[in-house]
Write an enzyme that holds these catalytic residues in place. Structure first.
Site, PDB file in Angstrom:
ATOM      1  N   SER A  30      -4.101  -7.359  -3.500  1.00 29.72           N
ATOM      2  CA  SER A  30      -5.219  -6.487  -3.846  1.00 29.72           C
ATOM      3  C   SER A  30      -4.847  -5.587  -5.016  1.00 29.72           C
ATOM      4  O   SER A  30      -5.645  -5.376  -5.929  1.00 29.72           O
ATOM      5  CB  SER A  30      -5.622  -5.621  -2.644  1.00 29.72           C
ATOM      6  OG  SER A  30      -6.034  -6.412  -1.563  1.00 29.72           O
ATOM      7  N   GLU A  31      -3.617  -5.036  -4.976  1.00 19.44           N
ATOM      8  CA  GLU A  31      -3.134  -4.202  -6.076  1.00 19.44           C
ATOM      9  C   GLU A  31      -1.633  -4.358  -6.284  1.00 19.44           C
ATOM     10  O   GLU A  31      -0.890  -4.618  -5.327  1.00 19.44           O
ATOM     11  CB  GLU A  31      -3.442  -2.711  -5.845  1.00 19.44           C
ATOM     12  CG  GLU A  31      -4.878  -2.314  -6.099  1.00 19.44           C
ATOM     13  CD  GLU A  31      -5.724  -2.328  -4.842  1.00 19.44           C
ATOM     14  OE1 GLU A  31      -6.951  -2.183  -4.951  1.00 19.44           O
ATOM     15  OE2 GLU A  31      -5.147  -2.483  -3.748  1.00 19.44           O
ATOM     16  N   THR A  32      -1.239  -4.182  -7.523  1.00 26.64           N
ATOM     17  CA  THR A  32       0.157  -4.093  -7.934  1.00 26.64           C
ATOM     18  C   THR A  32       0.286  -2.816  -8.753  1.00 26.64           C
ATOM     19  O   THR A  32      -0.572  -2.532  -9.597  1.00 26.64           O
ATOM     20  CB  THR A  32       0.560  -5.316  -8.782  1.00 26.64           C
ATOM     21  OG1 THR A  32       0.427  -6.499  -7.987  1.00 26.64           O
ATOM     22  CG2 THR A  32       1.991  -5.196  -9.295  1.00 26.64           C
ATOM     23  N   HIS A  79      -4.542   2.589  -0.741  1.00 25.61           N
ATOM     24  CA  HIS A  79      -3.320   2.040  -0.137  1.00 25.61           C
ATOM     25  C   HIS A  79      -2.201   1.891  -1.168  1.00 25.61           C
ATOM     26  O   HIS A  79      -1.026   2.097  -0.832  1.00 25.61           O
ATOM     27  CB  HIS A  79      -3.630   0.742   0.640  1.00 25.61           C
ATOM     28  CG  HIS A  79      -3.324  -0.540  -0.058  1.00 25.61           C
ATOM     29  ND1 HIS A  79      -4.218  -1.163  -0.901  1.00 25.61           N
ATOM     30  CD2 HIS A  79      -2.219  -1.331  -0.025  1.00 25.61           C
ATOM     31  CE1 HIS A  79      -3.689  -2.283  -1.352  1.00 25.61           C
ATOM     32  NE2 HIS A  79      -2.482  -2.409  -0.841  1.00 25.61           N
TER      33      HIS A  79
END
Length: 282
Positions: free
Chosen positions: A49-51, A80
């Protein structure tokens, strides 16, 4: 031209006390000389979802600066990744300027992460857009969710950067039953929330869909919970302290805790566990 080198890397599981049942975030803890293309390329490759990339702050008030990428774009803020990156930064042996809090600089400004022993909680940032959805957009979301307009108890923009909108349904069961056709809303950043029965262990079930960021469904979303928490607690639709379940349709078991201070600040907290420690060549 960037000469690839070894950098400290971590992957953190956020919002679940059960191993590998939360939402993972990849964290590069030394991203100072990476350009946008390199950051976006890694985020596309990790396919999470994210880095995130930890950088030196540009203001004395912050402990570090964070850049946050989905597989397709950069976000000014995300929840998050904020908690997961703070955990990775602490796990690396860093110490914040203030023992009880970390100050993160990001595209949305300064975000405070409160420390209470091992627990971390971030202060919900101000919403950049709120208010009811317009009829045309609401109609599109209802059609994509495959529900009737009568099932929507309320709706709101809860955008603190990513672009979130949310529909409130009558029950957690209705939320869990959704089978959205995201092809009808390819640019949307939208959630659905519904109440669990009393004594169910959680007050609400939340699902978040982010086709606009290249993420069909997010297992656990801190930024959406932050905006929804500000909305629901301010209207009396939720108590000043409540628990949200998220991710069960994806085989996850996330729990997000929402609490409101006397001054009205909404805090979002949950478990953070470093699952991978190592290096990456970038």
């Amino acid at each position: 031209m960037i000469v690839p080198r070894s950098r400290v890397f971590a992957q953190v599981d956020v919002f679940s006390t059960l191993a590998f049942r939360g939402n993972p975030v990849a964290v590069v803890l030394d991203g100072a000389d990476l350009d946008d293309q390199a950051m976006q390329g890694l985020a596309r490759w990790t396919n999470l979802s994210e880095t995130t990339f930890v950088l030196p702050p540009t203001t004395e008030e912050a402990d570090y600066r964070l850049r946050i990428f989905t597989p397709s774009s950069e976000l000014p803020f995300a929840g998050h990744p904020t908690l997961g990156s703070a955990r990775a930064w602490l796990d690396m042996g860093n110490a914040p300027r203030h023992a009880d809090r970390i100050v993160q600089e990001c595209g949305a400004g300064l975000v405070t992460v409160r420390r209470d022993r091992e627990a971390l909680a971030f202060a919900a940032p101000p919403r950049v857009r709120d208010g009811a959805l317009d009829d045309a957009y609401l109609h599109r979301l209802v059609a994509a969710f495959g529900i009737t307009r009568e099932q929507v108890l309320d709706h709101q923009w809860v955008d603190n950067g990513p672009g979130w909108a949310v529909l409130r349904l009558a029950s957690a069961r209705e939320v869990l039953a959704l089978e959205p056709d995201l092809s009808l809303i390819p640019d949307a950043m939208v959630g659905a929330i519904g109440a669990h029965p009393e004594n169910a262990g959680h007050h609400f079930e939340l699902r978040t869909f982010a086709p606009g960021a290249g993420v069909p469904e997010d297992p656990a979303c801190g930024s959406m919970n932050a905006g929804v928490g500000q909305w629901l607690t301010s209207t009396g639709a939720a108590p000043s302290s409540y628990r949200v379940s998220q991710g069960s349709r994806l085989g996850r078991a996330a729990t997000i805790e929402i609490t409101v201070d006397a001054d009205g600040t909404v805090w979002v907290s949950g478990a953070t566990t470093v699952a991978i420690r190592g290096t990456i060549t970038l």
